[in-house]
Design a protein around this motif. Structure first.
Motif: not given
Length: 225
Positions: A156-157, A159-161, A163, A222-224
């Motif tokens: 998740r982290e 993917a957020r990085e 995005l 993945d990010a969500e």
């Protein structure tokens, strides 16, 4: 069919000969599709791609030796690779999810009606994904359930990085892609032209280092999580 248009060239990969024979009969029975080679395992699939230069590889997921995930990675690492469509008995197979992350454009079940298998090959040949939102939800849920909380948190982290590099409008576009919306639907939702949507998606491919819309969708999911 346009007489000048060449049939879509297909490589069939499955460890069961009866399945390969059945798929050849289905695909060769279509005027715009032709099976140019077969392979019984992942290593054979990579060799056959080099030798036959298919447009689409219909790839079994579970095979002895080199499985469909490893073979997909090998095929897509080749110069000018073909599109890959995964073939599986189960719609909750975590290898399918891995293959989608690697760049496969979708999957079909082995009990899919013949006409739909042929349509899926055509769709993938055109560069579009074959993955219903319902099927995507089941696959991702099954794979997530088998990962540890630490692994899910790390994904998740990460993917957020990735995005975080997007503009607000690009992120909106990525989320719409993850919902399975087509370009006209995304344009309507965001109040922009289809041409602008296409430009945003091209930008997403570059910024996120992905090759297709399925990979965008998986990254957003993945990010969500």
């Amino acid at each position: 069919m346009d007489g000048e248009r060449q049939p879509v060239r297909v490589l069939v990969v499955d460890d069961e000969q009866l399945v390969r024979v059945a798929l050849r009969l289905i695909l060769d029975g279509e005027p715009d599709l032709t099976v140019v080679a077969e392979a019984a395992d992942g290593d054979g699939a990579v060799r056959a791609v080099r030798e036959s230069r298919p447009d689409v590889v219909l790839m079994d997921v579970r095979m002895p030796g080199r499985d469909g995930l490893s073979a997909t990675e090998g095929v897509l690492a080749l110069p000018a690779p073909p599109r890959v469509l995964m073939l599986t008995t189960f719609d909750s197979d975590d290898l399918v999810l891995g293959a989608l992350r690697a760049g496969a454009l979708g999957f079909v079940l082995k009990d899919t009606p013949p006409a739909r298998i042929a349509d899926a090959v055509r769709t993938v040949a055109g560069g579009d994904p074959v993955l219903s939102p319902q099927a995507a939800t089941r696959v991702i849920a099954a794979a997530t359930a088998r990962r540890s909380p630490h692994a899910r948190r790390a994904e998740r982290e990460a993917a957020r990085e990735r995005l975080a590099a997007l503009t607000e409008r690009e992120l909106d576009t990525a989320r719409a892609v993850a919902e399975g919306l087509g370009n006209p639907e995304i344009a309507g939702r965001l109040g922009i032209s289809v041409a602008t949507v296409k430009a945003h998606i091209t930008s997403l491919f570059g910024k996120l280092s992905v090759a297709n819309r399925v990979q965008i969708a998986l990254l957003v999911r993945d990010a969500e999580e």
